[in-house]
Design a protein around this motif. Structure first.
Motif: not given
Length: 303
Positions: A191, A193, A195, A199-203, A207, A209, A216, A218
């Protein structure tokens, strides 16, 4: 080190392990020892091929005889070790508080091992740097310009800083690609993160990005590692500008895109083994004509 009159000869023999016990003991008690030892140890994180110590030593002697004089500068004696040759070819490593840096040229890849044994495979025309002293305090931070695949050992947070955004993990496998107006992260295991400024998103595993010109995107992918490690660059609905950049980095060419829309999308791959085949696969499938104006410059025109 006043007693060592010919510093180039002495350091060449020291780096090659050819000093006598007395010479080695005397050197280790000198003030200069810590400085030169830090430089030599800084090269150990690189993967380098087998080398001929005697051959390199003879080259140093021949060069010295040709020049007719000796200048006691570190870069001169560094040529006597294969690890140092790798440093001069791929980047520069300096002691004290300066950054350790790895750089690749066009069509090159480099595998580097970080202080915690994490492995990084750096793609063509890219640069990775970090401060080794920070890692002793548990701060696992690297700076990246270009593209790299990370296989991170578990531990404290591991952070990849780029001009476009930050990627933070505990231990995982992922790629980061950061260029002008383009930022892409793909998670192959574990996993991560991502940043950015707002914007902040966990993959998770599988996944991907991308942010291109502020938009953005995905998507999902099934690869277990980036295909460019195996000599093939793969793209999923990628803007043409990203594909062009990859071609330029791989084959050391300049592609003029003034007459085409670089935001149109490409899905597919090209091989690193043959430039002409790579250009045909990419541009003919997009109804784009490519013409060489010289051996290193290509101009694109829509059919």
């Amino acid at each position: 080190m006043e007693e060592f009159k010919n510093i180039d000869d002495f350091l060449a023999k020291w780096a090659s392990g050819e000093l006598s016990d007395d010479q080695k003991k005397s050197f280790e008690q000198s003030e200069e020892y810590t400085y030169y030892k830090a430089i030599l140890e800084g090269t150990e994180v690189l993967d380098v091929p087998h080398y001929n110590k005697e051959g390199l030593y003879q080259k140093v002697q021949a060069q010295k005889e040709k020049e007719g004089k000796v200048i006691s500068l570190v870069p001169k004696w560094v040529y006597t070790t294969a690890a140092a040759v790798a440093v001069l070819f791929f980047g520069y490593i300096w002691p004290t508080n300066s950054a350790t840096e790895y750089s690749t040229g066009y069509g090159e890849q480099l595998t580097a091992h970080l202080p915690d044994n994490s492995e990084v495979i750096i793609n063509s025309n890219s640069t990775l740097s970090f401060h080794k002293k920070d890692w002793k305090n548990g701060n696992r931070n690297v700076d990246l310009n270009g593209e790299a695949f990370f296989n991170v050992e578990k531990g404290s947070n591991f952070t990849v800083e780029t001009t476009n955004g930050r990627v933070t993990v505990m231990g995982t496998e992922f790629t980061v690609s950061s260029e002008d107006n383009f930022f892409q992260v793909v998670c192959y295991e574990g996993k991560v993160r991502v940043s950015l400024k707002d914007l902040s998103q966990t993959l998770l595993q599988g996944d991907a990005f991308r942010i291109h010109k502020g938009t953005v995107e995905n998507w999902k992918m099934n690869n277990v590692e980036p295909t460019w490690i195996q000599g093939e660059s793969n793209f999923t609905n990628a803007p043409l500008s990203q594909v062009v950049k990859a071609l330029e980095n791989q084959f050391d060419i300049t592609i003029n895109t003034e007459n085409v829309d670089t935001d149109i999308r490409f899905t597919g791959s090209f091989t690193h083994g043959d430039m002409k085949i790579a250009l045909q696969i990419v541009f003919e499938s997009m109804d784009i004509t490519y013409t060489f104006t010289d051996k290193n410059t290509v101009i694109l025109v829509v059919k």
